[in-house]
Scaffold this motif. Structure first.
Motif, PDB file in Angstrom:
ATOM      1  N   THR A  33     -52.777  -8.524  -5.666  1.00  0.00           N
ATOM      2  CA  THR A  33     -51.481  -7.576  -6.041  1.00  0.00           C
ATOM      3  C   THR A  33     -50.492  -8.088  -6.521  1.00  0.00           C
ATOM      4  N   LEU A  34     -49.993  -7.865  -7.617  1.00  0.00           N
ATOM      5  CA  LEU A  34     -48.866  -8.345  -7.983  1.00  0.00           C
ATOM      6  C   LEU A  34     -47.570  -7.638  -7.580  1.00  0.00           C
ATOM      7  N   SER A  35     -47.751  -5.907  -7.703  1.00  0.00           N
ATOM      8  CA  SER A  35     -46.299  -5.328  -7.359  1.00  0.00           C
ATOM      9  C   SER A  35     -47.049  -3.881  -6.726  1.00  0.00           C
ATOM     10  N   ILE A  36     -45.987  -3.199  -6.211  1.00  0.00           N
ATOM     11  CA  ILE A  36     -46.296  -2.061  -5.605  1.00  0.00           C
ATOM     12  C   ILE A  36     -44.862  -1.327  -6.013  1.00  0.00           C
ATOM     13  N   THR A  37     -45.190   0.028  -6.444  1.00  0.00           N
ATOM     14  CA  THR A  37     -44.352   1.016  -6.659  1.00  0.00           C
ATOM     15  C   THR A  37     -43.874   2.107  -5.744  1.00  0.00           C
ATOM     16  N   LEU A  38     -42.846   2.130  -5.215  1.00  0.00           N
ATOM     17  CA  LEU A  38     -42.442   3.340  -4.480  1.00  0.00           C
ATOM     18  C   LEU A  38     -41.073   3.675  -4.845  1.00  0.00           C
ATOM     19  N   ASP A  39     -40.458   4.830  -4.188  1.00  0.00           N
ATOM     20  CA  ASP A  39     -39.305   5.647  -4.519  1.00  0.00           C
ATOM     21  C   ASP A  39     -38.113   4.524  -3.865  1.00  0.00           C
ATOM     22  N   ASN A  40     -37.052   4.932  -3.835  1.00  0.00           N
ATOM     23  CA  ASN A  40     -36.016   4.249  -3.009  1.00  0.00           C
ATOM     24  C   ASN A  40     -35.756   4.576  -1.530  1.00  0.00           C
ATOM     25  N   SER A  41     -36.416   4.897  -1.147  1.00  0.00           N
ATOM     26  CA  SER A  41     -36.214   5.423   0.519  1.00  0.00           C
ATOM     27  C   SER A  41     -36.162   4.001   1.122  1.00  0.00           C
ATOM     28  N   SER A  42     -35.034   4.050   2.113  1.00  0.00           N
ATOM     29  CA  SER A  42     -34.813   2.756   2.911  1.00  0.00           C
ATOM     30  C   SER A  42     -36.076   2.425   3.728  1.00  0.00           C
ATOM     31  N   ASP A  49     -40.916  -5.207   3.213  1.00  0.00           N
ATOM     32  CA  ASP A  49     -40.465  -6.306   3.646  1.00  0.00           C
ATOM     33  C   ASP A  49     -41.646  -6.618   4.735  1.00  0.00           C
ATOM     34  N   ASN A  50     -42.167  -5.718   5.491  1.00  0.00           N
ATOM     35  CA  ASN A  50     -43.236  -6.005   6.319  1.00  0.00           C
ATOM     36  C   ASN A  50     -44.448  -6.564   5.814  1.00  0.00           C
ATOM     37  N   LEU A  51     -44.817  -5.754   4.404  1.00  0.00           N
ATOM     38  CA  LEU A  51     -46.040  -6.153   3.873  1.00  0.00           C
ATOM     39  C   LEU A  51     -46.032  -7.275   3.113  1.00  0.00           C
ATOM     40  N   ARG A  52     -44.676  -7.573   2.527  1.00  0.00           N
ATOM     41  CA  ARG A  52     -44.615  -9.079   1.760  1.00  0.00           C
ATOM     42  C   ARG A  52     -44.692 -10.073   2.849  1.00  0.00           C
ATOM     43  N   TYR A  53     -44.118  -9.854   4.010  1.00  0.00           N
ATOM     44  CA  TYR A  53     -44.126 -11.157   4.944  1.00  0.00           C
ATOM     45  C   TYR A  53     -45.750 -11.005   5.322  1.00  0.00           C
ATOM     46  N   ARG A  54     -46.416  -9.967   5.601  1.00  0.00           N
ATOM     47  CA  ARG A  54     -47.909 -10.320   5.970  1.00  0.00           C
ATOM     48  C   ARG A  54     -48.610 -10.906   4.866  1.00  0.00           C
ATOM     49  N   LEU A  55     -48.564 -10.542   3.496  1.00  0.00           N
ATOM     50  CA  LEU A  55     -49.277 -11.160   2.526  1.00  0.00           C
ATOM     51  C   LEU A  55     -48.619 -12.603   2.362  1.00  0.00           C
ATOM     52  N   ASN A  56     -47.542 -12.795   2.430  1.00  0.00           N
ATOM     53  CA  ASN A  56     -47.129 -14.190   2.273  1.00  0.00           C
ATOM     54  C   ASN A  56     -47.609 -14.974   3.457  1.00  0.00           C
ATOM     55  N   LEU A  57     -47.935 -14.632   4.571  1.00  0.00           N
ATOM     56  CA  LEU A  57     -48.591 -15.470   5.524  1.00  0.00           C
ATOM     57  C   LEU A  57     -49.892 -15.972   5.201  1.00  0.00           C
ATOM     58  N   LEU A  62     -47.619 -13.916  -5.704  1.00  0.00           N
ATOM     59  CA  LEU A  62     -46.947 -14.771  -6.750  1.00  0.00           C
ATOM     60  C   LEU A  62     -45.468 -14.848  -6.344  1.00  0.00           C
ATOM     61  N   CYS A  63     -44.916 -16.176  -6.684  1.00  0.00           N
ATOM     62  CA  CYS A  63     -43.358 -16.147  -6.117  1.00  0.00           C
ATOM     63  C   CYS A  63     -42.899 -15.680  -4.995  1.00  0.00           C
ATOM     64  N   LYS A  64     -43.728 -15.832  -3.762  1.00  0.00           N
ATOM     65  CA  LYS A  64     -43.636 -15.367  -2.523  1.00  0.00           C
ATOM     66  C   LYS A  64     -43.223 -13.659  -2.818  1.00  0.00           C
ATOM     67  N   GLY A  65     -43.476 -13.029  -3.645  1.00  0.00           N
ATOM     68  CA  GLY A  65     -43.488 -11.564  -3.449  1.00  0.00           C
ATOM     69  C   GLY A  65     -41.888 -11.065  -4.108  1.00  0.00           C
ATOM     70  N   ASP A  66     -41.171 -12.038  -4.634  1.00  0.00           N
ATOM     71  CA  ASP A  66     -39.828 -11.824  -5.259  1.00  0.00           C
ATOM     72  C   ASP A  66     -39.868 -10.563  -5.901  1.00  0.00           C
ATOM     73  N   ASN A  67     -40.713 -10.195  -6.977  1.00  0.00           N
ATOM     74  CA  ASN A  67     -40.838  -9.039  -7.665  1.00  0.00           C
ATOM     75  C   ASN A  67     -42.158  -7.911  -7.246  1.00  0.00           C
ATOM     76  N   PHE A  68     -42.369  -8.037  -5.913  1.00  0.00           N
ATOM     77  CA  PHE A  68     -43.558  -7.220  -5.305  1.00  0.00           C
ATOM     78  C   PHE A  68     -43.183  -5.689  -5.309  1.00  0.00           C
ATOM     79  N   HIS A  69     -41.665  -5.429  -5.081  1.00  0.00           N
ATOM     80  CA  HIS A  69     -41.473  -4.089  -4.945  1.00  0.00           C
ATOM     81  C   HIS A  69     -40.955  -3.553  -6.105  1.00  0.00           C
ATOM     82  N   VAL A  70     -41.668  -2.617  -7.034  1.00  0.00           N
ATOM     83  CA  VAL A  70     -40.965  -2.281  -8.157  1.00  0.00           C
ATOM     84  C   VAL A  70     -40.575  -0.668  -7.850  1.00  0.00           C
ATOM     85  N   ARG A  71     -39.384  -0.231  -8.238  1.00  0.00           N
ATOM     86  CA  ARG A  71     -38.911   0.906  -7.870  1.00  0.00           C
ATOM     87  C   ARG A  71     -39.387   1.925  -8.865  1.00  0.00           C
TER      88      ARG A  71
END
Length: 91
Positions: A33-42, A49-57, A62-71
């Motif tokens: 999985t390269l990215s996930i697209t979601l709206d701008n909800s906090s 952040d939680n999902l990125r952390y768990r996948l990085n474990l 790629l790139c530790k998920g720097d571009n993981f969340h696409v708005r």
């Protein structure tokens, strides 16, 4: 779109990230999985952040998920139009 879930309460980012990770694993794409697209909800920021952390474990992003969340572009554009409409009507 891979799956649908119903959640009984709001702001349950940990439960949502757990279910998303489970679906990614069921489909065999948790390491693809390269990215996930979601709206701008906090709450979505916390979920990502939680999902990125768990996948990085698992060293799964790629790139530790720097571009993981696409708005979602449509959601952002909708917000711009709504705010612009308020200014045009009041102005």
């Amino acid at each position: 779109m891979l799956s649908f879930f119903h959640f009984d309460t709001s702001h349950i980012e940990l439960e949502m990230s757990t279910k998303i990770l489970r679906v990614l694993k069921e489909w065999g794409i948790d390491r693809k999985t390269l990215s996930i697209t979601l709206d701008n909800s906090s709450s979505n920021d916390s979920l990502i952040d939680n999902l990125r952390y768990r996948l990085n474990l698992q060293n799964a992003l790629l790139c530790k998920g720097d571009n993981f969340h696409v708005r979602c572009c449509e959601h952002v554009l909708n917000l711009i139009v709504q705010n612009g409409s308020k200014v045009a009507i009041v102005g």
